[in-house]
Design a protein around this motif. Structure first.
Motif, short mmCIF file in Angstrom:
data_model
loop_
_atom_site.label_atom_id
_atom_site.label_comp_id
_atom_site.label_asym_id
_atom_site.label_seq_id
_atom_site.Cartn_x
_atom_site.Cartn_y
_atom_site.Cartn_z
N ASN A 53 33.63 35.19 39.17
CA ASN A 53 33.32 33.78 38.93
C ASN A 53 31.81 33.52 38.84
O ASN A 53 31.34 32.43 39.14
N SER A 265 37.54 36.44 32.17
CA SER A 265 37.04 36.23 33.52
C SER A 265 36.29 34.93 33.68
O SER A 265 35.92 34.57 34.78
N SER A 266 36.02 34.21 32.60
CA SER A 266 35.26 32.97 32.68
C SER A 266 36.11 31.80 33.11
O SER A 266 35.63 30.70 33.28
#
Length: 267
Positions: A53, A265-266
């Motif tokens: 994150n 992953s964003s």
């Protein structure tokens, strides 16, 4: 006279019956009430992917310019903002709600004169600064990163064959400081996950999709202009079961994949 009355009564009864039949057969009836609207179909949620994150915990930063705003931790009402000279290096101990707790590791004594002697930061001392305040400055950032990547196509080496072989795999890597001043980040990664590989059966001339373990290593490229952008190159190998390898020897060939796409992953 009585016959006339009886005839009138009989005529009235006939007309009443006729009107009733006409109303039951040909008269328009009230439309039925509209059906209640169907509930909207639930929108499927995107799968959550474990990632860092973009947190800074444990990252090492090197300042490229002098920065003010570091407040010493544990000094009570002493909220004086300290100065860190250019080329000072520090580690982010933890990040909580956008507030960074940092510890300075070293700085160049030749550049210490960029800050007043009584207001310069000290090593081995904890300071606090808001991440948004630090973000406007120029610095290099290194540290561990993890997330997930998508490999839709693979070029099998040896066979020189391009196959569709979807792989969604978690990765772990090290974010490098190389070329960060250009807005790019380079992260060497190691990845392992489940792959869906095509297995061709020469006896039936059919191709089936089978599961296999996929291991790979490579380089992931990101951009500070858009955190949803991701690109990279991976070298890897799929490990299918023995029967699938016997049917299609190409399954055990190493592969290379170059991809440009969406950063899972964003989100």
């Amino acid at each position: 006279m009585s016959k006339l009355v009886l005839s009138f009564v009989a005529l009235s009864l006939c007309l009443g019956v006729a009107n009733a039949q006409s109303a039951g057969n040909g008269a328009p009836t009230a439309p039925p009430p509209p059906a209640p609207p169907k509930p909207a179909a639930a929108t499927p949620e995107a799968p959550t992917v474990p990632s860092d994150n973009d947190r800074m915990d444990g990252d090492h930063l090197t300042l490229n310019n002098t920065v003010w705003g570091f407040v010493e931790v544990g000094r009570g009402d002493d909220l004086r903002r300290r100065c860190a000279p250019a080329q000072a290096k520090f580690v982010v101990v933890r990040e909580v709600n956008g507030s960074l707790t940092v510890r300075f590791l070293k700085f160049d004594p030749a550049l210490a004169g960029l800050c007043p002697a009584d207001q310069i930061v000290a090593t081995h001392t904890l300071y606090r600064i808001q991440r948004t305040e630090l973000a406007v400055h120029d610095f290099k950032r290194t540290g561990f990163a993890f997330g997930a990547l998508v490999v839709p196509f693979k070029f099998r080496l040896g066979d020189n064959e391009l196959v569709t072989s979807s792989t969604i795999a978690p990765y772990v890597g090290w974010r490098m400081g190389f070329l960060q001043s250009t807005g790019l980040t380079f992260t060497p990664v190691l990845s392992a996950g489940l792959a869906l590989v095509p297995v061709a059966d020469p006896q039936t001339s059919k191709t089936e999709t089978k599961s296999a373990l996929s291991l790979s290593a490579g380089l992931v490229l990101g951009s500070s202009k858009n955190d949803q952008f991701q690109a990279g190159v991976l070298f890897g190998k799929d490990f299918a079961n023995q029967s699938d390898r016997e049917k299609d020897p190409g399954v055990k060939k190493p592969w290379v994949s170059v991809y440009i796409g969406y950063n899972m992953s964003s989100h």
